[in-house]
Design a protein around this motif. Structure first.
Motif, mmCIF file in Angstrom:
data_model
loop_
_atom_site.group_PDB
_atom_site.id
_atom_site.type_symbol
_atom_site.label_atom_id
_atom_site.label_comp_id
_atom_site.label_asym_id
_atom_site.label_seq_id
_atom_site.Cartn_x
_atom_site.Cartn_y
_atom_site.Cartn_z
ATOM 1 N N UNK A 79 0.829 -1.203 0.000
ATOM 2 C CA UNK A 79 0.000 0.000 0.000
ATOM 3 C C UNK A 79 0.863 1.253 0.000
ATOM 4 N N UNK A 80 1.983 1.222 0.731
ATOM 5 C CA UNK A 80 2.885 2.376 0.760
ATOM 6 C C UNK A 80 3.499 2.597 -0.619
ATOM 7 N N UNK A 81 3.923 1.512 -1.280
ATOM 8 C CA UNK A 81 4.479 1.656 -2.635
ATOM 9 C C UNK A 81 3.427 2.185 -3.601
ATOM 10 N N UNK A 82 2.220 1.711 -3.443
ATOM 11 C CA UNK A 82 1.135 2.169 -4.313
ATOM 12 C C UNK A 82 0.872 3.653 -4.096
ATOM 13 N N UNK A 83 0.883 4.085 -2.816
ATOM 14 C CA UNK A 83 0.671 5.507 -2.515
ATOM 15 C C UNK A 83 1.784 6.355 -3.109
ATOM 16 N N UNK A 84 3.046 5.856 -3.044
ATOM 17 C CA UNK A 84 4.171 6.584 -3.644
ATOM 18 C C UNK A 84 3.978 6.741 -5.144
ATOM 19 N N UNK A 85 3.573 5.635 -5.773
ATOM 20 C CA UNK A 85 3.367 5.692 -7.217
ATOM 21 C C UNK A 85 2.231 6.641 -7.584
ATOM 22 N N UNK A 86 1.183 6.668 -6.778
ATOM 23 C CA UNK A 86 0.068 7.577 -7.064
ATOM 24 C C UNK A 86 0.495 9.033 -6.912
ATOM 25 N N UNK A 87 1.369 9.308 -5.940
ATOM 26 C CA UNK A 87 1.843 10.680 -5.732
ATOM 27 C C UNK A 87 2.768 11.128 -6.852
ATOM 28 N N UNK A 88 3.587 10.210 -7.355
ATOM 29 C CA UNK A 88 4.528 10.578 -8.406
ATOM 30 C C UNK A 88 3.895 10.542 -9.787
ATOM 31 N N UNK A 89 2.717 10.001 -9.870
ATOM 32 C CA UNK A 89 2.034 9.909 -11.160
ATOM 33 C C UNK A 89 1.687 11.313 -11.638
ATOM 34 N N UNK A 90 1.852 11.554 -12.921
ATOM 35 C CA UNK A 90 1.575 12.859 -13.515
ATOM 36 C C UNK A 90 0.070 13.043 -13.598
ATOM 37 N N UNK A 91 -0.412 14.148 -13.033
ATOM 38 C CA UNK A 91 -1.831 14.452 -13.076
ATOM 39 C C UNK A 91 -2.169 15.040 -14.447
ATOM 40 N N UNK A 116 4.089 -1.901 -14.312
ATOM 41 C CA UNK A 116 4.445 -1.919 -12.889
ATOM 42 C C UNK A 116 3.241 -1.540 -12.033
ATOM 43 N N UNK A 117 2.504 -0.527 -12.484
ATOM 44 C CA UNK A 117 1.312 -0.094 -11.744
ATOM 45 C C UNK A 117 0.267 -1.215 -11.702
ATOM 46 N N UNK A 118 0.071 -1.899 -12.831
ATOM 47 C CA UNK A 118 -0.886 -3.006 -12.895
ATOM 48 C C UNK A 118 -0.436 -4.151 -11.981
ATOM 49 N N UNK A 119 0.840 -4.460 -11.973
ATOM 50 C CA UNK A 119 1.371 -5.531 -11.119
ATOM 51 C C UNK A 119 1.219 -5.159 -9.649
ATOM 52 N N UNK A 120 1.457 -3.890 -9.325
ATOM 53 C CA UNK A 120 1.282 -3.418 -7.942
ATOM 54 C C UNK A 120 -0.169 -3.597 -7.503
ATOM 55 N N UNK A 121 -1.088 -3.231 -8.371
ATOM 56 C CA UNK A 121 -2.515 -3.338 -8.048
ATOM 57 C C UNK A 121 -2.894 -4.808 -7.839
ATOM 58 N N UNK A 122 -2.415 -5.706 -8.704
ATOM 59 C CA UNK A 122 -2.692 -7.131 -8.566
ATOM 60 C C UNK A 122 -2.073 -7.697 -7.280
ATOM 61 N N UNK A 123 -0.864 -7.244 -6.956
ATOM 62 C CA UNK A 123 -0.209 -7.698 -5.727
ATOM 63 C C UNK A 123 -1.003 -7.247 -4.506
ATOM 64 N N UNK A 124 -1.512 -6.033 -4.564
ATOM 65 C CA UNK A 124 -2.311 -5.509 -3.456
ATOM 66 C C UNK A 124 -3.582 -6.349 -3.287
ATOM 67 N N UNK A 125 -4.231 -6.678 -4.387
ATOM 68 C CA UNK A 125 -5.440 -7.492 -4.321
ATOM 69 C C UNK A 125 -5.134 -8.886 -3.774
ATOM 70 N N UNK A 126 -4.020 -9.491 -4.228
ATOM 71 C CA UNK A 126 -3.636 -10.814 -3.718
ATOM 72 C C UNK A 126 -3.310 -10.743 -2.233
ATOM 73 N N UNK A 127 -2.617 -9.683 -1.815
ATOM 74 C CA UNK A 127 -2.262 -9.547 -0.398
ATOM 75 C C UNK A 127 -3.525 -9.410 0.458
ATOM 76 N N UNK A 128 -4.488 -8.659 -0.016
ATOM 77 C CA UNK A 128 -5.746 -8.525 0.729
ATOM 78 C C UNK A 128 -6.479 -9.864 0.801
ATOM 79 N N UNK A 129 -6.473 -10.611 -0.299
ATOM 80 C CA UNK A 129 -7.121 -11.919 -0.310
ATOM 81 C C UNK A 129 -6.437 -12.863 0.680
ATOM 82 N N UNK A 130 -5.097 -12.876 0.675
ATOM 83 C CA UNK A 130 -4.351 -13.735 1.606
ATOM 84 C C UNK A 130 -4.637 -13.306 3.044
ATOM 85 N N UNK A 131 -4.694 -12.006 3.277
ATOM 86 C CA UNK A 131 -4.981 -11.495 4.627
ATOM 87 C C UNK A 131 -6.351 -11.995 5.102
#
Length: 191
Positions: A79-91, A116-131
């Motif tokens: 989630x932290x990596x995803x937040x970093x990527x969202x902040x650095x993403x060009x608006x 990379x963004x798509x893989x991050x999103x998929x990893x986040x979804x998998x992590x939530x499922x595992x949790x």
């Protein structure tokens, strides 16, 4: 043995055979009670021994909690990596601008960023499922441990009740034997 409870009178006391039969009856009754309670006690001990070990259940719960904590930590990192990527993403700008023609290397970089963004999103979804799966397993294990604990408590209560009954039976047999001894002393013929 109604006759054994009504002792016949003999010359200078009670009939000796009646007293002996009564004492044999009391002794047999006491022995049967002790044997029955001993058998029940052994059966309950065997049932308690057959139950899963509480320590092994606690170790299982502990290992599952550790796995859950590790998955939660991984989820937070993702989630932290995803937040970093969202902040650095060009608006995107509000006015439509024609996209400039990108060089092949810039186009490759943009495509890599999107992957990379798509893989991050998929990893986040998998992590939530595992949790959620780990949390479900922990909930089930806790319910099983609670059920086993309740069973053990119930069996311990039964054992305590039966031990109390055994104590009462031994006490009453002791009292009966003392009473019989005093009766024997009372009917002893004078020398």
């Amino acid at each position: 043995m109604a006759a054994s409870q009504n002792f016949r009178s003999a010359f200078n006391g009670f009939n000796r055979e009646d007293v002996v039969h009564y004492l044999e009856y009391l002794n047999t009754k006491h022995t049967n009670q002790v044997n029955q309670l001993t058998a029940e006690n052994e059966a309950l001990r065997a049932q308690v021994a057959a139950l899963p070990d509480l320590e092994s259940q606690q170790l299982l719960v502990s290992s599952l909690e550790n796995k859950c904590a590790e998955l939660a930590r991984q989820l937070e990192e993702a989630q932290a990596r995803c937040a970093e990527l969202e902040q650095t993403q060009v608006q995107p700008e509000e006015t439509p601008v024609q996209e400039p023609v990108l060089s092949p290397s810039a186009s490759d970089e943009l495509e890599a960023y999107r992957r990379a963004e798509r893989i991050e999103r998929e990893a986040k979804e998998r992590a939530e499922l595992v949790y959620f799966q780990a949390n479900s397993v922990l909930t089930e294990a806790t319910a099983k441990v609670d059920g086993i604990s309740a069973d053990i408590t119930e069996m311990a209560d039964k054992v305590m009740i039966q031990l109390t009954q055994l104590q009462v039976a031994v006490g009453s047999s002791k009292q009966a034997l003392q009473d019989a001894s005093s009766i024997m002393g009372a009917i002893r013929p004078n020398k």
